[in-house]
Every structure is written in structure tokens, then in C-alpha cells.
Motif scaffolding. Structure first.
Motif, PDB file in Angstrom:
ATOM      1  N   THR A 419       0.821  -1.219   0.000  1.00 62.51           N
ATOM      2  CA  THR A 419       0.000   0.000   0.000  1.00 62.51           C
ATOM      3  C   THR A 419       0.854   1.268   0.000  1.00 62.51           C
ATOM      4  O   THR A 419       0.312   2.361   0.151  1.00 62.51           O
ATOM      5  N   ARG A 420       2.148   1.162  -0.190  1.00 59.76           N
ATOM      6  CA  ARG A 420       3.056   2.303  -0.045  1.00 59.76           C
ATOM      7  C   ARG A 420       2.669   3.488  -0.927  1.00 59.76           C
ATOM      8  O   ARG A 420       2.540   4.623  -0.454  1.00 59.76           O
ATOM      9  N   THR A 421       2.473   3.255  -2.219  1.00 54.57           N
ATOM     10  CA  THR A 421       2.181   4.382  -3.126  1.00 54.57           C
ATOM     11  C   THR A 421       0.788   4.947  -2.861  1.00 54.57           C
ATOM     12  O   THR A 421       0.565   6.153  -3.019  1.00 54.57           O
ATOM     13  N   PHE A 422      -0.152   4.091  -2.463  1.00 51.86           N
ATOM     14  CA  PHE A 422      -1.485   4.599  -2.142  1.00 51.86           C
ATOM     15  C   PHE A 422      -1.436   5.530  -0.930  1.00 51.86           C
ATOM     16  O   PHE A 422      -2.091   6.578  -0.906  1.00 51.86           O
ATOM     17  N   LEU A 423      -0.657   5.170   0.078  1.00 49.47           N
ATOM     18  CA  LEU A 423      -0.526   6.020   1.259  1.00 49.47           C
ATOM     19  C   LEU A 423       0.073   7.373   0.884  1.00 49.47           C
ATOM     20  O   LEU A 423      -0.353   8.416   1.397  1.00 49.47           O
ATOM     21  N   ALA A 424       1.047   7.367  -0.013  1.00 50.38           N
ATOM     22  CA  ALA A 424       1.635   8.629  -0.466  1.00 50.38           C
ATOM     23  C   ALA A 424       0.592   9.492  -1.172  1.00 50.38           C
ATOM     24  O   ALA A 424       0.584  10.727  -1.029  1.00 50.38           O
ATOM     25  N   GLU A 425      -0.307   8.849  -1.906  1.00 50.91           N
ATOM     26  CA  GLU A 425      -1.373   9.584  -2.582  1.00 50.91           C
ATOM     27  C   GLU A 425      -2.315  10.241  -1.574  1.00 50.91           C
ATOM     28  O   GLU A 425      -2.729  11.394  -1.746  1.00 50.91           O
ATOM     29  N   VAL A 426      -2.639   9.521  -0.504  1.00 49.15           N
ATOM     30  CA  VAL A 426      -3.496  10.093   0.528  1.00 49.15           C
ATOM     31  C   VAL A 426      -2.810  11.284   1.195  1.00 49.15           C
ATOM     32  O   VAL A 426      -3.422  12.339   1.406  1.00 49.15           O
ATOM     33  N   LEU A 427      -1.527  11.128   1.517  1.00 43.23           N
ATOM     34  CA  LEU A 427      -0.789  12.217   2.154  1.00 43.23           C
ATOM     35  C   LEU A 427      -0.734  13.474   1.286  1.00 43.23           C
ATOM     36  O   LEU A 427      -0.641  14.596   1.795  1.00 43.23           O
ATOM     37  N   SER A 428      -0.774  13.298  -0.025  1.00 46.34           N
ATOM     38  CA  SER A 428      -0.702  14.433  -0.951  1.00 46.34           C
ATOM     39  C   SER A 428      -2.055  15.100  -1.176  1.00 46.34           C
ATOM     40  O   SER A 428      -2.104  16.184  -1.777  1.00 46.34           O
ATOM     41  N   HIS A 429      -3.114  14.467  -0.727  1.00 47.21           N
ATOM     42  CA  HIS A 429      -4.442  14.997  -1.038  1.00 47.21           C
ATOM     43  C   HIS A 429      -4.666  16.341  -0.334  1.00 47.21           C
ATOM     44  O   HIS A 429      -4.336  16.498   0.846  1.00 47.21           O
ATOM     45  N   PRO A 430      -5.210  17.320  -1.051  1.00 45.67           N
ATOM     46  CA  PRO A 430      -5.405  18.645  -0.435  1.00 45.67           C
ATOM     47  C   PRO A 430      -6.221  18.617   0.841  1.00 45.67           C
ATOM     48  O   PRO A 430      -5.955  19.387   1.774  1.00 45.67           O
ATOM     49  N   ARG A 431      -7.227  17.747   0.912  1.00 47.18           N
ATOM     50  CA  ARG A 431      -8.041  17.695   2.129  1.00 47.18           C
ATOM     51  C   ARG A 431      -7.234  17.204   3.317  1.00 47.18           C
ATOM     52  O   ARG A 431      -7.395  17.692   4.442  1.00 47.18           O
ATOM     53  N   PHE A 432      -6.345  16.234   3.101  1.00 46.09           N
ATOM     54  CA  PHE A 432      -5.502  15.765   4.196  1.00 46.09           C
ATOM     55  C   PHE A 432      -4.500  16.838   4.595  1.00 46.09           C
ATOM     56  O   PHE A 432      -4.323  17.132   5.791  1.00 46.09           O
ATOM     57  N   ARG A 433      -3.850  17.436   3.627  1.00 40.95           N
ATOM     58  CA  ARG A 433      -2.824  18.425   3.933  1.00 40.95           C
ATOM     59  C   ARG A 433      -3.406  19.628   4.671  1.00 40.95           C
ATOM     60  O   ARG A 433      -2.753  20.226   5.527  1.00 40.95           O
TER      61      ARG A 433
END
Length: 450
Positions: A419-433
Motif C-alpha cells: 500500500t506504499r504508493t497509495f498512502l503517499a497519494e493520501v498524504l498528498s491529497h489537499p483535504r488531508f494536507r
């Protein structure tokens, strides 16, 4: 302090406990299934005992085999980690009957808090805020009446549930009766207990929990809060502390609520009080986890307190070494759970042989794992490969550090996907940031709505 602790678990948490024992000068015993005979904890522990074949029911969930191993090795305590037998009141009672200390709360406390309806009733009496719903299991007709009264959507939950299983969100009145019956059947299948209850569902909520530490002398402290909002099917993927963008004073109010709840039931050891946080800043008690949490490292990173060592000390009868004023939270920490799962295929498990393993390093990066190059990830157990944890003075710096660490992390081999790349995608999401996310973020991202 104990002389010898048996570790009734596997994977990264077993390794974590073995290391804590070594630092305290306590001998450790690893129990293991046949596929785990060459596992990392077997190499780290002072002794190792095989307790059964691969199937968890015949090994790590086999209470009789675990207790026999404790007797055979002369262990005076058992650390159950998380999962498996960690929240089993029956196992806790069996340990007590044999004069073995189970590292966790007393069996009676575990039983009352493990039953979600009982826990809701106890916390209501202790003054904690609860979502509208039932504090007892209901028959389908009464449940439907209650759902109509408090308004849809509601969530139907297994009274004996845990780990994010046995839950159904219902937003269609015409489907309530059928969903209720199906959840009852699922609860019976998963937990051997078909009782379910109804609670108001908050679609845009955040999931915030508070870590407590209590001794057997009436003292309790909290060690701050963790935000566990990034979830898929009620399973946590990313955790962080402190919870970002909380209204002033809210974290401390939640912490006090958790301590009051713990003292009200005579809790001992480490425990986690889980709350739902509404968009208007109100918060509501959900449940108590009577064990060490998967996400405990983020709390350790900001407090400098070894929670597993604290578990061992408290279970041995020591009074708390810390007062609330001694606990200072510094900086921000984030944890990503690296699972052997394929996000593109609905997160199905993707086990296999590990031919290449590269772990990230650098300042303020921690990797809790049991995986070594050459290991085979078996298909029989939880898919967690590693917990990647970072610390930084500020949240934005911690996010950047986590991105860098995820880029360095590599696990590969035939059949293995993570799930490594998926987690990076979540971290990059504007709502998360922007800390504007809710528990729906992952589902929205997967469906293309985010």
C-alpha cells in the motif's frame, strides 16, 4: 519486575515487546506457529516454543496451548500484544486462575468494556458524551423505532465487535430491517454473539482517540490524542499526533474525559478511548480498546515515553512514574501502515517471498517491522508488514518527511504488492494536507469523488 514474559503474538508487535523486555532486563519467551519458526521474534527472544500449525485457531488463538507454553517455560507474565487473545476476558480469567499476570486490565474490566453496549452505559454514567442511540442490544422492531426517532443515517454495531468489523451504515429506511438482520448474522459468525445496537452515524466525522495510562493504585494520566481519521472500511491506514486543527482546549477536554472514564471503571495498564469528532467541534465516546494500539509509536515519538515498558511496569504492580504535568507533547508524528495488499484489486492480501527489502532511514524516522529480506510473508495472518513513523517539529514537515521515507521504502518479491504508493497519494491529497478530511476521504478517493 517480572523475571520472564511470554509474548503471545507474532509480527512487529511481538518484536516490539521482545525489545522492551530486553531493555528492562526481563527474559522473554516467543510462542510461534510452524510457518513462524524462523521469524524475527524467535531470533530475538531468549526462548521459543512452537504452539501449533499455521491456522490461528490452532496456534495464536489457542489459549490452552499458550498457557501450556507459559507453564513449560516458567513465565510469570504474558504480553498479548494486540489482536488474537489481547481482549479476551476468558483468557484473562484463565491466566488469573493459574497465577500468571496478563499484561492488561483486570478480566472484569475487560469484559465490561469489551461489550460495546456495556461500555456505552458505563461511560454515560461517568459523564462522557455519547451519540444518540441504544445502550443495550435491541430486537429488530425496537431498533427500527429507535432509528426512526434519532434519524438516518445510523450505524448498526456488534456489541461484541472490534477491529472495525461487524458494522453497517444504514441510510435507507426501507432497508433497515434487512441490514439489521444481516449485521446480527455477521456478528454471530465473527464473534459468536449476535447482539447488535444502533447509534447515530456522523458522515463527515473525524476519528480521534486518547491514550491513557493507569496503575493499580488509583492513578491515571493521558498522553495526548491521536487522529486516526484516514480509514478504509473502519480499518486505520494513517495515524498522527497531535490531531490537527482542533478547536482550542478540545484536546485537553477529551483527555480529561478519557481519564475520568478510566478511573470510573478501575482501568489499569495502557488503554485507548476512541471518540468521534463532529464538524461543529462536539465529540462523542465510541469505545475503549483494552490493549496496546497498533498506532502507539506516534505517541511515543511526541512524548518520549516507552508505552510497552510502562505496560510491563504497571502490570508488575509499580505505581506510575509520571504525573499529568510531567507529560509534554513535542512536535508532530505520523504513522503509515505498510500492508501487503493490492489497492488496485480492492486491497486483497498480496503475500509472498521477500526478495528485496530496503528500509528508510535518516533523522527522526522509525520502522517497526518483523520482515527481513528472505522471509516469506504467509497468507494466514494480518497483512501488516511494517509501521513507518516519522517525527518533525511541525505537521507540514512531518508530511514531507513521510513522503521522503515512503519513497525510500521498498519491499518486493513474487506476488507481493504493498500500500506504499497509495498512502503517499493520501498524504498528498489537499483535504488531508489542510486537515479538512473526514473518515470518508479514502472511499471518496477510491471512487473518484475526492
Amino acid at each position: 519486575m517480572f523475571e520472564k514474559v511470554l509474548i503471545a503474538n507474532r509480527g512487529e508487535i511481538a518484536v516490539r515487546v521482545a525489545r522492551a523486555c530486553r531493555e528492562l532486563g526481563v527474559r522473554s519467551v516467543a510462542v510461534h506457529s510452524t510457518p513462524d519458526e524462523d521469524s524475527a521474534v524467535v531470533q530475538l527472544a531468549d526462548e521459543a516454543i512452537r504452539i501449533g500449525p499455521a491456522a490461528p485457531a490452532k496456534s495464536y488463538l489457542n489459549a490452552a496451548a499458550v498457557l501450556e507454553a507459559a507453564a513449560q517455560s516458567g513465565a510469570d507474565a504474558i504480553h498479548p500484544g494486540y489482536g488474537f487473545l489481547s481482549e479476551s476476558p476468558d483468557f484473562a480469567e484463565a491466566c488469573l486462575a493459574r497465577g500468571i499476570t496478563l499484561i492488561g486490565p483486570p478480566p472484569s474490566v475487560m469484559a465490561r468494556l469489551g461489550d460495546k453496549t456495556s461500555a456505552r452505559a458505563l461511560m454515560r454514567r461517568a459523564g462522557l458524551p455519547l451519540l444518540p442511540g441504544s445502550v443495550q442490544a435491541l430486537d429488530p422492531h425496537a431498533a427500527e423505532e429507535l432509528a426512526r426517532r434519532i434519524g438516518l443515517p445510523v450505524i448498526v454495531k456488534a456489541a461484541a465487535g472490534g477491529g472495525g468489523r461487524g458494522m453497517t451504515v444504514v441510510d435507507d429506511a426501507d432497508r433497515f430491517a434487512e441490514e439489521y438482520r444481516q449485521t446480527q448474522a455477521t456478528a454471530q459468525m465473527l464473534f459468536g454473539d449476535g447482539r447488535v445496537y444502533v447509534e447515530k452515524y456522523l458522515p463527515k466525522a473525524r476519528h480521534v482517540e486518547v491514550q491513557v495510562l493507569c496503575d493499580g493504585h488509583g492513578h491515571a494520566v493521558h498522553l495526548g490524542e491521536r487522529d486516526c481519521t484516514v480509514q478504509r472500511r473502519h480499518q486505520k491506514l494513517i495515524e498522527e499526533t497531535p490531531a490537527p486543527a482542533l478547536p482550542d482546549g478540545l484536546a485537553e477536554r477529551m483527555g480529561r474525559s478519557a481519564v475520568e472514564g478510566a478511573l470510573a471503571v478501575g482501568y489499569t495498564g495502557v488503554g485507548t478511548f476512541e471518540f468521534l469528532l463532529a464538524p461543529d467541534g462536539s465529540y462523542y465516546f465510541m469505545e475503549v480498546n483494552c490493549r496496546i494500539q497498533v498506532e502507539h509509536p506516534v505517541t511515543e515519538m511526541v512524548t518520549g515515553i516507552d508505552l510497552v515498558q510502562q505496560q510491563l511496569k504497571v502490570a508488575a504492580g509499580n505505581a506510575l512514574e509520571l504525573a499529568q504535568a510531567d507529560i509534554q507533547l513535542r512536535g508532530a508524528a505520523i504513522e503509515c501502515r505498510i500492508n501487503a495488499e493490492d489497492p488496485a484489486a480492492g486491497f486483497v492480501p498480496a503475500p509472498g517471498p521477500v526478495e528485496r527489502l530496503v528500509l528508510p532511514g535518516g533523522p527522526f524516522v522509525r520502522v517497526d517491522t518483523h520482515v527481513r529480506q528472505g522471509d516469506v510473508i504467509p497468507p494466514h495472518y494480518d497483512s501488516l508488514l511494517a509501521k513507518l513513523v516519522v517525527w518533525a517539529p511541525r505537521r507540514d514537515e512531518a508530511i514531507a518527511r513521510m513522503h521522503r521515507a515512503l519513497d525510500e521504502f521498498e519491499v518486493s518479491g513474487p506476488g507481493i504488492t504493498t500500500t506504499r504508493t497509495f498512502l503517499a497519494e493520501v498524504l498528498s491529497h489537499p483535504r488531508f494536507r489542510a486537515a479538512e478530511h473526514s473518515t470518508s476521504l479514502v472511499d471518496d478517493l477510491l471512487s473518484g469523488k475526492a
